[in-house]
Design a protein around this motif. Structure first.
Motif, PDB file in Angstrom:
ATOM      1  N   PHE A  68      -8.657  -8.062 -11.035  1.00 15.25           N
ATOM      2  CA  PHE A  68      -7.802  -8.245  -9.855  1.00 15.25           C
ATOM      3  C   PHE A  68      -8.245  -9.706  -9.284  1.00 15.25           C
ATOM      4  O   PHE A  68      -8.904  -9.627  -8.095  1.00 15.25           O
ATOM      5  CB  PHE A  68      -7.888  -7.208  -8.903  1.00 15.25           C
ATOM      6  N   ASP A  70      -6.840 -11.892  -7.505  1.00 14.21           N
ATOM      7  CA  ASP A  70      -6.478 -12.118  -6.052  1.00 14.21           C
ATOM      8  C   ASP A  70      -6.932 -10.940  -4.961  1.00 14.21           C
ATOM      9  O   ASP A  70      -6.484 -10.786  -4.099  1.00 14.21           O
ATOM     10  CB  ASP A  70      -5.030 -12.227  -6.138  1.00 14.21           C
ATOM     11  N   THR A  92      -6.372  -4.812  -1.759  1.00 10.58           N
ATOM     12  CA  THR A  92      -5.203  -5.197  -2.606  1.00 10.58           C
ATOM     13  C   THR A  92      -5.617  -6.154  -3.607  1.00 10.58           C
ATOM     14  O   THR A  92      -6.532  -6.738  -3.566  1.00 10.58           O
ATOM     15  CB  THR A  92      -4.014  -5.859  -1.475  1.00 10.58           C
ATOM     16  N   THR A  94      -3.948  -7.733  -7.784  1.00 11.73           N
ATOM     17  CA  THR A  94      -2.809  -7.692  -8.777  1.00 11.73           C
ATOM     18  C   THR A  94      -3.629  -7.551 -10.166  1.00 11.73           C
ATOM     19  O   THR A  94      -4.624  -8.385 -10.254  1.00 11.73           O
ATOM     20  CB  THR A  94      -1.950  -8.887  -8.806  1.00 11.73           C
ATOM     21  N   ARG A  96      -4.515  -8.328 -13.257  1.00  9.39           N
ATOM     22  CA  ARG A  96      -4.101  -9.337 -14.256  1.00  9.39           C
ATOM     23  C   ARG A  96      -5.275  -9.141 -15.412  1.00  9.39           C
ATOM     24  O   ARG A  96      -5.055  -9.975 -16.442  1.00  9.39           O
ATOM     25  CB  ARG A  96      -4.518 -10.751 -13.622  1.00  9.39           C
ATOM     26  N   ARG A 107       0.974  -5.203 -12.075  1.00  8.46           N
ATOM     27  CA  ARG A 107       1.111  -4.222 -10.779  1.00  8.46           C
ATOM     28  C   ARG A 107       0.141  -4.729  -9.708  1.00  8.46           C
ATOM     29  O   ARG A 107      -0.936  -4.991  -9.695  1.00  8.46           O
ATOM     30  CB  ARG A 107       0.710  -2.772 -11.249  1.00  8.46           C
ATOM     31  N   SER A 108       0.720  -4.688  -8.510  1.00  5.42           N
ATOM     32  CA  SER A 108      -0.120  -4.905  -7.364  1.00  5.42           C
ATOM     33  C   SER A 108      -0.630  -3.647  -6.761  1.00  5.42           C
ATOM     34  O   SER A 108       0.471  -2.480  -6.979  1.00  5.42           O
ATOM     35  CB  SER A 108       0.810  -5.570  -6.286  1.00  5.42           C
ATOM     36  N   THR A 110      -2.706  -1.016  -3.685  1.00  4.79           N
ATOM     37  CA  THR A 110      -3.428  -1.170  -2.466  1.00  4.79           C
ATOM     38  C   THR A 110      -4.325   0.121  -2.622  1.00  4.79           C
ATOM     39  O   THR A 110      -3.654   1.191  -2.828  1.00  4.79           O
ATOM     40  CB  THR A 110      -2.549  -1.102  -1.372  1.00  4.79           C
TER      41      THR A 110
END
Length: 148
Positions: A68, A70, A92, A94, A96, A107-108, A110
């Motif tokens: 992730f 980000d 949170t 994404t 990657r 997919r993002s 949380t």
């Protein structure tokens, strides 16, 4: 000038740690760990690690940052008692990169987590994390359910 208690200092130190992780800058993350974490820190994580101490903490974060890039941590609550600080966070990111054997989905997600840190001489000496992995897995499509 107000007197800063040990508990307040420790809370601020843990906030600084979370801010460094959220920065996404590997140099800032590494430097912050070296400054605020005891070299022999005990890291409570279910991830199999070949290293210990600050190297273990850096490895856990590297795994998360590869999966992730980000990754962001929003602190919801900070509670201090004695030599321990607890943060309740919303995380949170994404997806990657590979995460727990799951190829990138884009997919993002949380999810919630609770981090407990024990301090010695103003530095993080031990950590435990309770992470909502089931929510992660649902959002990554591994399990059916809400957010899948």
């Amino acid at each position: 000038m107000p007197i800063i208690t040990t508990a307040e200092h420790n809370k601020e130190t843990l906030r600084r740690f979370h801010a460094a992780v959220s920065s996404g800058d590997e140099e800032i993350i590494s430097r912050t760990i070296d400054e605020i974490v005891h070299p022999d820190v005990q890291v409570g994580t279910p991830l199999p690690l070949e290293v210990t101490g600050t190297a273990a903490m850096k490895e856990v974060l590297a795994v998360l940052r590869r999966a992730f890039p980000d990754l962001r941590i929003q602190i919801e609550d900070v509670i201090a008692e004695g030599d321990r600080v607890v943060t309740r966070n919303t995380v949170t990111g994404t997806h990657r990169g590979e995460y727990m054997g799951i190829p990138p989905t884009g997919r993002s997600i949380t999810y919630k987590e609770v981090i407990i840190a024990r301090f010695t001489d103003g530095r993080v000496a031990e950590t435990w994390a309770v992470v909502d992995v089931m929510s992660q897995m649902r959002q990554l499509g591994v399990f059916k359910g809400p957010n899948a």
